[in-house]
Design an enzyme around this catalytic site. Structure first.
Site, PDB file in Angstrom:
ATOM      1  N   ASN A 113      36.401  70.329  46.490  1.00  0.00           N
ATOM      2  CA  ASN A 113      35.053  70.833  46.187  1.00  0.00           C
ATOM      3  C   ASN A 113      34.431  71.227  47.512  1.00  0.00           C
ATOM      4  O   ASN A 113      34.004  70.372  48.277  1.00  0.00           O
ATOM      5  CB  ASN A 113      34.228  69.740  45.493  1.00  0.00           C
ATOM      6  CG  ASN A 113      32.779  70.169  45.281  1.00  0.00           C
ATOM      7  OD1 ASN A 113      32.430  71.331  45.499  1.00  0.00           O
ATOM      8  ND2 ASN A 113      31.942  69.221  44.867  1.00  0.00           N
ATOM      9  N   LYS A 163      31.737  72.687  48.093  1.00  0.00           N
ATOM     10  CA  LYS A 163      30.265  72.659  48.104  1.00  0.00           C
ATOM     11  C   LYS A 163      29.738  73.955  48.743  1.00  0.00           C
ATOM     12  O   LYS A 163      30.353  75.003  48.578  1.00  0.00           O
ATOM     13  CB  LYS A 163      29.756  71.390  48.786  1.00  0.00           C
ATOM     14  CG  LYS A 163      30.421  70.133  48.177  1.00  0.00           C
ATOM     15  CD  LYS A 163      29.810  68.848  48.597  1.00  0.00           C
ATOM     16  CE  LYS A 163      30.562  67.681  47.950  1.00  0.00           C
ATOM     17  NZ  LYS A 163      29.986  66.380  48.262  1.00  0.00           N
ATOM     18  N   HIS A 179      28.156  67.272  38.857  1.00  0.00           N
ATOM     19  CA  HIS A 179      28.296  66.659  40.179  1.00  0.00           C
ATOM     20  C   HIS A 179      26.996  65.928  40.522  1.00  0.00           C
ATOM     21  O   HIS A 179      25.905  66.381  40.167  1.00  0.00           O
ATOM     22  CB  HIS A 179      28.619  67.714  41.242  1.00  0.00           C
ATOM     23  CG  HIS A 179      29.031  67.101  42.527  1.00  0.00           C
ATOM     24  ND1 HIS A 179      28.105  66.607  43.437  1.00  0.00           N
ATOM     25  CD2 HIS A 179      30.253  66.840  43.045  1.00  0.00           C
ATOM     26  CE1 HIS A 179      28.773  66.082  44.460  1.00  0.00           C
ATOM     27  NE2 HIS A 179      30.066  66.209  44.250  1.00  0.00           N
ATOM     28  N   GLU A 189      25.319  65.803  43.093  1.00  0.00           N
ATOM     29  CA  GLU A 189      24.323  66.624  43.812  1.00  0.00           C
ATOM     30  C   GLU A 189      23.551  67.504  42.837  1.00  0.00           C
ATOM     31  O   GLU A 189      22.362  67.778  43.037  1.00  0.00           O
ATOM     32  CB  GLU A 189      25.032  67.441  44.904  1.00  0.00           C
ATOM     33  CG  GLU A 189      25.456  66.544  46.067  1.00  0.00           C
ATOM     34  CD  GLU A 189      26.756  66.928  46.748  1.00  0.00           C
ATOM     35  OE1 GLU A 189      27.196  68.081  46.618  1.00  0.00           O
ATOM     36  OE2 GLU A 189      27.351  66.054  47.404  1.00  0.00           O
ATOM     37  N   GLU A 210      32.928  59.522  40.769  1.00  0.00           N
ATOM     38  CA  GLU A 210      32.434  59.679  42.132  1.00  0.00           C
ATOM     39  C   GLU A 210      31.222  58.772  42.335  1.00  0.00           C
ATOM     40  O   GLU A 210      30.097  59.152  41.987  1.00  0.00           O
ATOM     41  CB  GLU A 210      32.025  61.135  42.390  1.00  0.00           C
ATOM     42  CG  GLU A 210      33.143  62.130  42.226  1.00  0.00           C
ATOM     43  CD  GLU A 210      32.909  63.409  43.035  1.00  0.00           C
ATOM     44  OE1 GLU A 210      33.782  63.724  43.837  1.00  0.00           O
ATOM     45  OE2 GLU A 210      31.852  64.042  42.889  1.00  0.00           O
ATOM     46  N   GLY A 267      30.251  61.586  50.904  1.00  0.00           N
ATOM     47  CA  GLY A 267      29.813  62.076  52.204  1.00  0.00           C
ATOM     48  C   GLY A 267      29.333  60.995  53.154  1.00  0.00           C
ATOM     49  O   GLY A 267      28.731  61.296  54.178  1.00  0.00           O
ATOM     50  N   SER A 271      34.426  60.265  49.853  1.00  0.00           N
ATOM     51  CA  SER A 271      34.998  59.913  51.156  1.00  0.00           C
ATOM     52  C   SER A 271      36.496  59.666  51.105  1.00  0.00           C
ATOM     53  O   SER A 271      37.025  58.866  51.877  1.00  0.00           O
ATOM     54  CB  SER A 271      34.271  58.699  51.772  1.00  0.00           C
ATOM     55  OG  SER A 271      32.911  59.012  52.028  1.00  0.00           O
TER      56      SER A 271
HETATM   57  P1  13P Z   1      33.233  63.726  50.133  1.00  0.00           P
HETATM   58  O1  13P Z   1      34.726  63.756  49.992  1.00  0.00           O
HETATM   59  O2  13P Z   1      32.725  64.600  51.245  1.00  0.00           O
HETATM   60  O3  13P Z   1      32.696  62.347  50.174  1.00  0.00           O
HETATM   61  O4  13P Z   1      32.646  64.419  48.796  1.00  0.00           O
HETATM   62  C1  13P Z   1      33.132  64.000  47.558  1.00  0.00           C
HETATM   63  C2  13P Z   1      32.581  64.897  46.533  1.00  0.00           C
HETATM   64  O5  13P Z   1      31.379  64.942  46.314  1.00  0.00           O
HETATM   65  C3  13P Z   1      33.525  65.753  45.810  1.00  0.00           C
HETATM   66  O6  13P Z   1      32.933  66.364  44.720  1.00  0.00           O
END
Ligand code: 13P
Length: 247
Positions: free
Chosen positions: A9, A11, A93, A95, A165, A171, A210
């Site tokens: 992903n 982003k 997601h 976010e 997640e 992150g 992560s």
């Molecule tokens: P990270 O791997 O940067 O923690 O992000 C995970 C994520 O949100 C994948 O959709």
């Protein structure tokens, strides 16, 4: 037997130049046995899709509209995504849920639209740090899944992927322990099994938060962890491929 899926992903990262370099790097490398997918920003879908034409790497979108056509400024329909060559669409997601206030019901409607267009939704679920500390992870995840069950029924999950997640792990460098992640994945599969044992057994449940080349092998060796949804570590071809090789 479920095959492993390692999905990146991206982003809102990258430029026209960097996504070309990233795809070239992934194509040149060795992903081992894992199925790979990449989910670029939507403006790069056509470009990346064209570059993936001669590969087994799947294309995914980061979201999909809950309506099929019309006056929905800024949204992208499931039919448009399939035209771009997408096989997957991430929905829900964290976010999107937290920064853009997408409710469980809206996420379920997006999921339904993806399924009806023949896309495979990657439904993201997971608890916040506060919910984690309150010990209500299973209740939170159950509610997120129930919204989809109410909209689509268990049949919707026949053509879906789930990504667990934990929000506190995204992150942050704070990865869930393999045992903790496995227990939530097991809970999710058991919840689906209450409606349909076969669908529960075949659905792939990814871990996200992560995940990197150092912790991937331990996570991916768990019985109910069928791959990863990778953020930061999917932006470098070597890191992404190293996670895939951990399968
Ligand atoms: P990270 O791997 O940067 O923690 O992000 C995970 C994520 O949100 C994948 O959709």
């Amino acid at each position: 037997m479920r095959s492993s899926l390692i999905a990146g992903n991206w982003k809102m990262n990258g430029s026209l130049q960097s996504v070309v370099e990233l795809i070239d790097g992934i194509k040149d490398g060795d992903a081992g046995q894992a199925e790979l997918a990449v989910c670029p920003p939507s403006v790069f879908l056509m470009k990346v899709g064209g570059m993936l034409d001669d590969t087994d790497i799947a294309l995914g979108a980061q979201n999909v509209c809950n309506h099929d056509v019309g006056a929905y400024t800024g949204e992208i329909s499931a039919a448009m995504l399939t035209e771009c060559g997408c096989r997957y669409a991430i929905v829900g997601h964290s976010e999107r849920r937290s920064l853009y206030l997408e409710s469980d019901e809206l996420v379920a409607a997006r999921f339904a639209m993806a399924v009806s267009a023949g896309l495979t939704p990657i439904l993201c679920v997971g608890e916040t740090l506060y919910e984690h500390e309150q010990g209500v992870t299973e209740a939170v995840v159950a509610k997120q899944i129930d919204a989809v069950l109410e909209n689509c029924g268990i049949a919707g999950f026949a053509q879906a992927v789930i990504a667990y997640e934990p929000v506190w792990a995204i992150g942050t460098g704070l990865v869930a322990s393999p045992e903790l992640a496995q227990s939530v994945h097991h809970f999710i599969r058991g919840k689906l099994a209450a409606s349909d044992g076969e669908i529960a057994q075949q659905i792939r449940i990814l871990y996200g938060g992560s995940m990197n080349s150092s912790n991937a092998a331990d996570l991916l060796s768990q019985a109910d962890i069928d791959g990863g949804l990778i953020g930061g570590a999917s932006l470098k071809a070597d890191d992404f491929l190293a996670i895939a090789q951990s399968v």
